[in-house]
Write an enzyme that holds these catalytic residues in place. Structure first.
Site, PDB file in Angstrom:
ATOM      1  N   GLU A  48     -26.458  55.145  61.043  1.00 23.60           N
ATOM      2  CA  GLU A  48     -25.320  54.579  60.317  1.00 23.60           C
ATOM      3  C   GLU A  48     -24.841  55.607  59.292  1.00 23.60           C
ATOM      4  O   GLU A  48     -25.617  56.413  58.787  1.00 23.60           O
ATOM      5  CB  GLU A  48     -25.754  53.292  59.617  1.00 23.60           C
ATOM      6  CG  GLU A  48     -24.615  52.585  58.894  1.00 23.60           C
ATOM      7  CD  GLU A  48     -25.057  51.351  58.127  1.00 23.60           C
ATOM      8  OE1 GLU A  48     -24.264  50.418  58.004  1.00 23.60           O
ATOM      9  OE2 GLU A  48     -26.208  51.337  57.636  1.00 23.60           O
ATOM     10  N   LYS A 120     -19.372  46.803  62.848  1.00 25.78           N
ATOM     11  CA  LYS A 120     -20.474  46.049  62.253  1.00 25.78           C
ATOM     12  C   LYS A 120     -20.020  44.645  61.850  1.00 25.78           C
ATOM     13  O   LYS A 120     -19.031  44.474  61.137  1.00 25.78           O
ATOM     14  CB  LYS A 120     -20.987  46.819  61.034  1.00 25.78           C
ATOM     15  CG  LYS A 120     -22.217  46.223  60.363  1.00 25.78           C
ATOM     16  CD  LYS A 120     -22.641  47.137  59.217  1.00 25.78           C
ATOM     17  CE  LYS A 120     -23.875  46.635  58.489  1.00 25.78           C
ATOM     18  NZ  LYS A 120     -24.245  47.552  57.391  1.00 25.78           N
ATOM     19  N   CYS A 161     -27.431  48.429  61.480  1.00 21.09           N
ATOM     20  CA  CYS A 161     -28.176  48.197  60.244  1.00 21.09           C
ATOM     21  C   CYS A 161     -28.416  46.719  59.925  1.00 21.09           C
ATOM     22  O   CYS A 161     -29.287  46.094  60.512  1.00 21.09           O
ATOM     23  CB  CYS A 161     -27.472  48.913  59.092  1.00 21.09           C
ATOM     24  SG  CYS A 161     -28.565  49.204  57.656  1.00 21.09           S
TER      25      CYS A 161
END
Length: 290
Positions: A48, A120, A161
């Protein structure tokens, strides 16, 4: 849909300690990607925030570019084509509005073309105490679509993440046919020490997939500290490759037959059942309250 043409491949995770200079971060990433390709990796994943680790909003907005004409993305596409690898940029910030960004993954095919994008979904808005506060949703626009993409060895599910803490997303990817799930991350040192290994192993075991998670590691120019420990985990929960806290490359050889073996032993992906949630009230509790 691409039918898997191979049953094994070499995966590489690029671990970085990205800073506030996009050009330098891209250069560092490209050097590690080349190192991974030299070790005969077929699939290479970066963490990330590959291109920028920045917490100052004004500087973040100034340094982030739209996808169209993005020089960093063009450099990564050229590298994938040059090395003939599947290159997965774990995430990079891209501008999607006047003052709105997306935290976006790119899967780039060996011909340099973008094969898949993923924004995300879950925003990291937390207060860890002692002044360590993260408010990702202030600058970033959350994604709304889960993504699976075809590789020559099977289907890859994409996450980033904080998505790691949401098992339903991972199960949905597995149910959609994912054999591998990517979890590029920039976990903080605090949360990484407490939860990184446990969460990644749990997601692998629950979904019976290989988990591939490249990470940021070390103390960054912005003052934040990330945990590192990039991990490759088998569907049985075994750690097949692990990084430390410094930049480098983690290599793991993936045999897709292992997925079938695990799913034959414990076919939990086929055992889901619908259920009702019932709230029971105890009369004895009500008596005590009175």
């Amino acid at each position: 849909m691409i039918s898997p043409s191979k049953t094994s491949f070499r995966a590489a995770l690029v671990q970085m300690c990205a800073g506030r200079d996009v050009a330098r971060n891209v250069s560092d990433a490209l050097a590690l990607i080349s190192e991974a390709a030299a070790q005969e990796a077929d699939y290479v994943q970066t963490p990330e925030c590959t291109t920028l680790m920045e917490i100052d909003t004004e500087r973040l907005m100034a340094e982030t570019k739209p996808e169209t004409g993005n020089e960093a993305l063009a450099a990564f596409s050229a590298a994938a084509a040059d090395k003939k690898i599947w290159l997965h940029i774990g995430s990079m910030a891209v501008k999607v509005g006047d003052r709105r960004l997306a935290n976006r993954s790119y899967l780039i095919a060996p011909n340099g073309e973008i094969s898949a994008r993923y924004d995300k979904i879950h925003m990291f808005d937390v207060d860890l105490g002692k002044g360590e506060v993260y408010s990702e949703s202030v600058n970033y626009q959350a994604g709304s679509s889960a993504v699976v993409s075809e590789l020559p060895w099977g289907r890859l599910g994409l996450t980033i993440c904080y998505d790691l803490r949401f098992p339903a997303l991972h199960r949905a990817l597995a149910k959609a046919g994912a054999s591998f799930i990517a979890g590029p991350a920039a976990f903080t040192r605090i949360t990484g020490e407490a939860h990184w290994h446990t969460l990644l192993r749990a997601r692998a075991i629950e979904t019976e997939t290989f988990i591939l998670a490249a990470a940021q590691g070390g103390r960054h120019e912005n003052g934040r500290e990330t945990f590192g420990h990039s991990l490759i985990i088998s569907p049985w929960g075994e750690v097949l490759g692990e990084g430390g806290t410094d930049p480098g490359v983690v290599i793991g050889d993936i045999d897709t037959h292992h997925i079938d073996e695990v799913r034959r032993k414990i076919p939990s992906l086929t055992h889901d059942r619908l259920f009702d949630l019932v709230e029971e009230r105890s009369s004895q509790l009500e008596t005590i309250r009175k």
